[in-house]
Design a protein around this motif. Structure first.
Motif, PDB file in Angstrom:
ATOM      1  N   THR A   1       0.836  -1.209   0.000  1.00  0.00           N
ATOM      2  CA  THR A   1       0.000   0.000   0.000  1.00  0.00           C
ATOM      3  C   THR A   1       0.867   1.254   0.000  1.00  0.00           C
ATOM      4  O   THR A   1       0.676   2.165  -0.815  1.00  0.00           O
ATOM      5  CB  THR A   1      -0.934   0.019   1.233  1.00  0.00           C
ATOM      6  OG1 THR A   1      -1.623  -1.230   1.309  1.00  0.00           O
ATOM      7  CG2 THR A   1      -1.936   1.153   1.159  1.00  0.00           C
TER       8      THR A   1
ATOM      9  N   GLU B   1       9.788   3.078   6.963  1.00  0.00           N
ATOM     10  CA  GLU B   1       9.550   1.639   7.120  1.00  0.00           C
ATOM     11  C   GLU B   1      10.389   1.100   8.277  1.00  0.00           C
ATOM     12  O   GLU B   1      11.592   1.273   8.307  1.00  0.00           O
ATOM     13  CB  GLU B   1       9.902   0.906   5.815  1.00  0.00           C
ATOM     14  CG  GLU B   1       9.951  -0.609   5.906  1.00  0.00           C
ATOM     15  CD  GLU B   1       8.669  -1.246   6.451  1.00  0.00           C
ATOM     16  OE1 GLU B   1       7.583  -0.946   5.927  1.00  0.00           O
ATOM     17  OE2 GLU B   1       8.777  -2.044   7.419  1.00  0.00           O
TER      18      GLU B   1
ATOM     19  N   HIS C   1       1.508 -16.477  -1.181  1.00  0.00           N
ATOM     20  CA  HIS C   1       1.072 -15.166  -1.659  1.00  0.00           C
ATOM     21  C   HIS C   1       0.987 -15.208  -3.175  1.00  0.00           C
ATOM     22  O   HIS C   1       1.991 -15.035  -3.879  1.00  0.00           O
ATOM     23  CB  HIS C   1       2.020 -14.066  -1.183  1.00  0.00           C
ATOM     24  CG  HIS C   1       1.543 -13.419   0.069  1.00  0.00           C
ATOM     25  ND1 HIS C   1       1.699 -13.989   1.300  1.00  0.00           N
ATOM     26  CD2 HIS C   1       0.850 -12.264   0.270  1.00  0.00           C
ATOM     27  CE1 HIS C   1       1.139 -13.207   2.222  1.00  0.00           C
ATOM     28  NE2 HIS C   1       0.621 -12.150   1.622  1.00  0.00           N
TER      29      HIS C   1
HETATM   30  C1  LIG Z   1      -1.815 -15.410   5.770  1.00  0.00           C
HETATM   31  C2  LIG Z   1      -2.035 -14.437   4.644  1.00  0.00           C
HETATM   32  C3  LIG Z   1      -2.039 -14.904   3.341  1.00  0.00           C
HETATM   33  C4  LIG Z   1      -2.281 -14.002   2.290  1.00  0.00           C
HETATM   34  N1  LIG Z   1      -2.296 -14.458   1.001  1.00  0.00           N
HETATM   35  C5  LIG Z   1      -2.534 -13.621  -0.015  1.00  0.00           C
HETATM   36  C6  LIG Z   1      -2.572 -14.084  -1.367  1.00  0.00           C
HETATM   37  O1  LIG Z   1      -2.354 -15.254  -1.662  1.00  0.00           O
HETATM   38  N2  LIG Z   1      -2.854 -13.175  -2.357  1.00  0.00           N
HETATM   39  C7  LIG Z   1      -3.090 -11.834  -2.081  1.00  0.00           C
HETATM   40  O2  LIG Z   1      -3.343 -11.062  -3.013  1.00  0.00           O
HETATM   41  N3  LIG Z   1      -3.049 -11.369  -0.812  1.00  0.00           N
HETATM   42  C8  LIG Z   1      -2.776 -12.212   0.225  1.00  0.00           C
HETATM   43  N4  LIG Z   1      -2.733 -11.739   1.517  1.00  0.00           N
HETATM   44  C9  LIG Z   1      -3.005 -10.309   1.757  1.00  0.00           C
HETATM   45  C10 LIG Z   1      -1.771  -9.405   1.573  1.00  0.00           C
HETATM   46  O3  LIG Z   1      -0.701  -9.894   2.347  1.00  0.00           O
HETATM   47  C11 LIG Z   1      -2.141  -7.981   2.032  1.00  0.00           C
HETATM   48  O4  LIG Z   1      -3.282  -7.522   1.395  1.00  0.00           O
HETATM   49  C12 LIG Z   1      -1.035  -6.954   1.761  1.00  0.00           C
HETATM   50  O5  LIG Z   1       0.211  -7.472   2.059  1.00  0.00           O
HETATM   51  C13 LIG Z   1      -1.289  -5.700   2.577  1.00  0.00           C
HETATM   52  O6  LIG Z   1      -0.248  -4.791   2.366  1.00  0.00           O
HETATM   53  P1  LIG Z   1      -0.144  -3.458   3.227  1.00  0.00           P
HETATM   54  O7  LIG Z   1       0.909  -2.630   2.647  1.00  0.00           O
HETATM   55  O8  LIG Z   1      -1.502  -2.843   3.347  1.00  0.00           O
HETATM   56  O9  LIG Z   1       0.213  -3.929   4.715  1.00  0.00           O
HETATM   57  P2  LIG Z   1       1.585  -4.483   5.311  1.00  0.00           P
HETATM   58  O10 LIG Z   1       2.185  -5.453   4.380  1.00  0.00           O
HETATM   59  O11 LIG Z   1       1.238  -4.919   6.691  1.00  0.00           O
HETATM   60  O12 LIG Z   1       2.522  -3.201   5.358  1.00  0.00           O
HETATM   61  C14 LIG Z   1       2.569  -2.312   6.433  1.00  0.00           C
HETATM   62  C15 LIG Z   1       4.016  -1.867   6.617  1.00  0.00           C
HETATM   63  O13 LIG Z   1       4.075  -0.929   7.704  1.00  0.00           O
HETATM   64  C16 LIG Z   1       5.274  -1.162   8.425  1.00  0.00           C
HETATM   65  N5  LIG Z   1       5.093  -0.567   9.769  1.00  0.00           N
HETATM   66  C17 LIG Z   1       4.268  -0.998  10.760  1.00  0.00           C
HETATM   67  N6  LIG Z   1       4.365  -0.177  11.816  1.00  0.00           N
HETATM   68  C18 LIG Z   1       5.246   0.783  11.491  1.00  0.00           C
HETATM   69  C19 LIG Z   1       5.759   1.925  12.190  1.00  0.00           C
HETATM   70  N7  LIG Z   1       5.347   2.256  13.416  1.00  0.00           N
HETATM   71  N8  LIG Z   1       6.664   2.711  11.548  1.00  0.00           N
HETATM   72  C20 LIG Z   1       7.092   2.414  10.284  1.00  0.00           C
HETATM   73  N9  LIG Z   1       6.639   1.336   9.590  1.00  0.00           N
HETATM   74  C21 LIG Z   1       5.730   0.544  10.192  1.00  0.00           C
HETATM   75  C22 LIG Z   1       5.395  -2.678   8.424  1.00  0.00           C
HETATM   76  O14 LIG Z   1       6.706  -3.109   8.703  1.00  0.00           O
HETATM   77  C23 LIG Z   1       4.947  -3.013   6.994  1.00  0.00           C
HETATM   78  O15 LIG Z   1       6.047  -3.033   6.102  1.00  0.00           O
HETATM   79  C24 LIG Z   1      -2.505 -12.614   2.571  1.00  0.00           C
HETATM   80  C25 LIG Z   1      -2.457 -12.166   3.893  1.00  0.00           C
HETATM   81  C26 LIG Z   1      -2.227 -13.058   4.916  1.00  0.00           C
HETATM   82  C27 LIG Z   1      -2.204 -12.548   6.328  1.00  0.00           C
END
Ligand SMILES: Cc1cc2nc3c(=O)[nH]c(=O)nc-3n(C[C@H](O)[C@H](O)[C@H](O)COP(=O)(O)OP(=O)(O)OC[C@H]3O[C@@H](n4cnc5c(N)ncnc54)[C@H](O)[C@@H]3O)c2cc1C
Length: 447
Positions: A14, A32, A57
């Motif tokens: 995201t 990050e 994933h």
């Molecule tokens: C078990 C599982 C299986 C999945 N399988 C699939 C799949 O097969 N296909 C698919 O499309 N999707 C899948 N997903 C969903 C997918 O993983 C998520 O939709 C996606 O990774 C979300 O991304 P994000 O950037 O919103 O969140 P995140 O990946 O959680 O990113 C948030 C970031 O913020 C950082 N952060 C947190 N706190 C702080 C802070 N205080 N200061 C600085 N940085 C911070 C973290 O380190 C992280 O890098 C799966 C999810 C799970 C849990």
């Protein structure tokens, strides 16, 4: 104090997509906490040669723009796969989705599933009155959609095992988008062995040819104008002053803040969150998933080639087991295989004794004929995803929108699975990041 038009918390998909889609002249700061990008979407290299993602994933790209973008970021590097997924129950493997493929199960189970479905669809034929009021919870939704048999033999035990909560606590249609609803004809055909495997949102998926799923966030980073600030936490945020304090001791001022860290954690680092917002946040629930990455020398047993397998029965400690190398051969060295095994609520007691849990998992994998007695275990690493699945209970909608509205009014945009506290995949995360960037660009254009 440094001033930024946009500060982004988190370089998961995201945050990366948001940074990528901001205007080229926008000076952003992407913070990050980890030393690499990707958040949940990361690939760990184990024993120098096994590629392990944070459990399976697989990329399901429906949006034409996202298809184009991912292909642009990873040119000629995506391979398309047809899902090989099954359910293991009553000692047999049946094709996914369960509801459309009961052939092979004991006859009395098939009969229960079929009669249940017909009763749910045509209650008057069974001397029952049709329900007119909409279902009030997820359990009722399942029974109305699929009938008592499919509910009992798969939908209820599987979802309960995955989420660790009673399904009567959950909103009726939370998984509507993800649960295939085959026609009665397809269910009947599936009971007689005319299988229909291509149902559901994930019948086909793509995956990078090299480097595991982690190559996607890395490709995003390569295309960014400014690199993320790694190894740095945002430790507190002041809404009134529009400042964020970082773990490197710096405080930065922002005009717009895009948050992608888990919403409840974000609220806890606000210096000035009102009581009502704190109270609403406490009602937001999520499950934690523990999983093992397992590397094996040997080619496994008859079930080792499935991409993933669902285990609805409580007798098996995991709710799903999959194989990285069954999808992508290069994920394990020659002669070896790699697996992931996911556990949620049901495993909580066993997690207190990891060695016993390991033994239990290995025994279950052998019982399910994924591992063979000849397989040599090279590693078995226990990992945790603290925020894995949002619990869509009855407080969810009201509490979430109250918290998000409050943040929105204070100039904070939230996106992604955890910033937006939603059930979304990787494509949704990238779309959320894009729309946050577009909202900021539009506001700047209208200034
Ligand atoms: C078990 C599982 C299986 C999945 N399988 C699939 C799949 O097969 N296909 C698919 O499309 N999707 C899948 N997903 C969903 C997918 O993983 C998520 O939709 C996606 O990774 C979300 O991304 P994000 O950037 O919103 O969140 P995140 O990946 O959680 O990113 C948030 C970031 O913020 C950082 N952060 C947190 N706190 C702080 C802070 N205080 N200061 C600085 N940085 C911070 C973290 O380190 C992280 O890098 C799966 C999810 C799970 C849990």
């Amino acid at each position: 104090m440094e001033d930024y038009p946009v500060v982004i918390i988190g370089a998961g998909l995201t945050g990366l997509s948001c940074a990528y889609h901001l205007d080229r002249n926008c000076n952003y700061l992407l913070v990050e906490r980890e030393s690499e990008p990707g958040g949940i979407v990361r690939t760990r290299i184990r024993l120098n040669s096994f590629l392990c993602d944070g459990t399976g994933h697989w990329l399901h790209l429906r949006n034409p723009y996202m298809k184009e973008l991912v292909n642009k970021l990873l040119p000629n590097k995506l391979v398309e796969y047809e899902r090989r997924a099954v359910i293991f129950s009553h000692g047999v493997f049946t094709l996914y989705p369960f509801q459309a493929n009961t052939h092979g199960l004991p006859r009395e189970v098939v009969l229960e599933c079929l009669v249940g479905l017909l009763k749910a669809k045509h209650p008057e034929d069974f001397g029952q009155k049709a329900e007119t009021a909409p279902p009030t919870n997820f359990y009722e939704w399942i029974v109305r959609a699929f009938g008592e048999g499919i509910a009992k033999h798969f939908m209820v035990p599987y979802n309960q095992k995955l989420l660790g909560v009673n399904l009567t606590e959950m909103m009726p249609d939370y998984a509507d988008r993800f649960i295939p609803r085959p026609s009665t004809e397809d269910v009947l055909k599936g009971a007689l062995g005319f299988s229909k495997e291509s149902l559901g949102y994930n019948a086909k998926f793509v995956y990078p040819r090299e480097g595991g799923i982690g190559s996607l966030p890395r490709a995003f980073v390569n295309a960014l104008k400014q690199q993320p600030l790694y190894g740095t936490d945002v430790t507190s945020v002041n809404l009134r002053n529009k400042t964020a304090t970082l773990s490197n001791g710096k405080t930065v001022r922002f005009q717009r803040l895009v948050n992608t860290m888990p919403l409840v954690k974000f609220i806890s680092i606000l210096e000035d969150a009102p009581e009502e917002v704190l109270a609403a946040t406490q009602k937001l629930r999520a499950t934690t998933v523990h999983y093992f990455d397992i590397g094996v020398r040997g080619t496994g047993d008859v079930a080792s080639d499935y991409h993933w397998i669902y285990f609805p029965e409580p007798d098996y400690v995991f709710y799903r087991a999959g194989s990285y190398s069954a999808v992508h051969k290069e994920a394990a060295p020659p002669g070896c295989r790699s697996y992931y095994v996911e556990m949620s609520g049901g495993a909580s007691e066993l997690l207190k004794e990891p060695e016993k849990l390991k033994e239990r998992v290995l025994a279950d994998l052998k019982r399910a004929r994924i591992l063979s007695e000849q397989d040599e275990i090279l590693f078995m690493d226990l990992c945790q995803i603290p925020y894995a699945y949002v619990v869509f209970d009855k407080n969810y909608e009201q509490s979430r929108s109250f918290v998000l509205n409050f943040l929105n009014q204070n100039g904070i945009l939230n996106g992604g699975r955890w910033g937006g506290w939603n059930y979304g995949g990787m494509e949704d995360a990238m779309l959320d990041g894009k729309s946050a960037a577009e909202q900021i660009s539009n506001e700047n254009a209208n200034k």
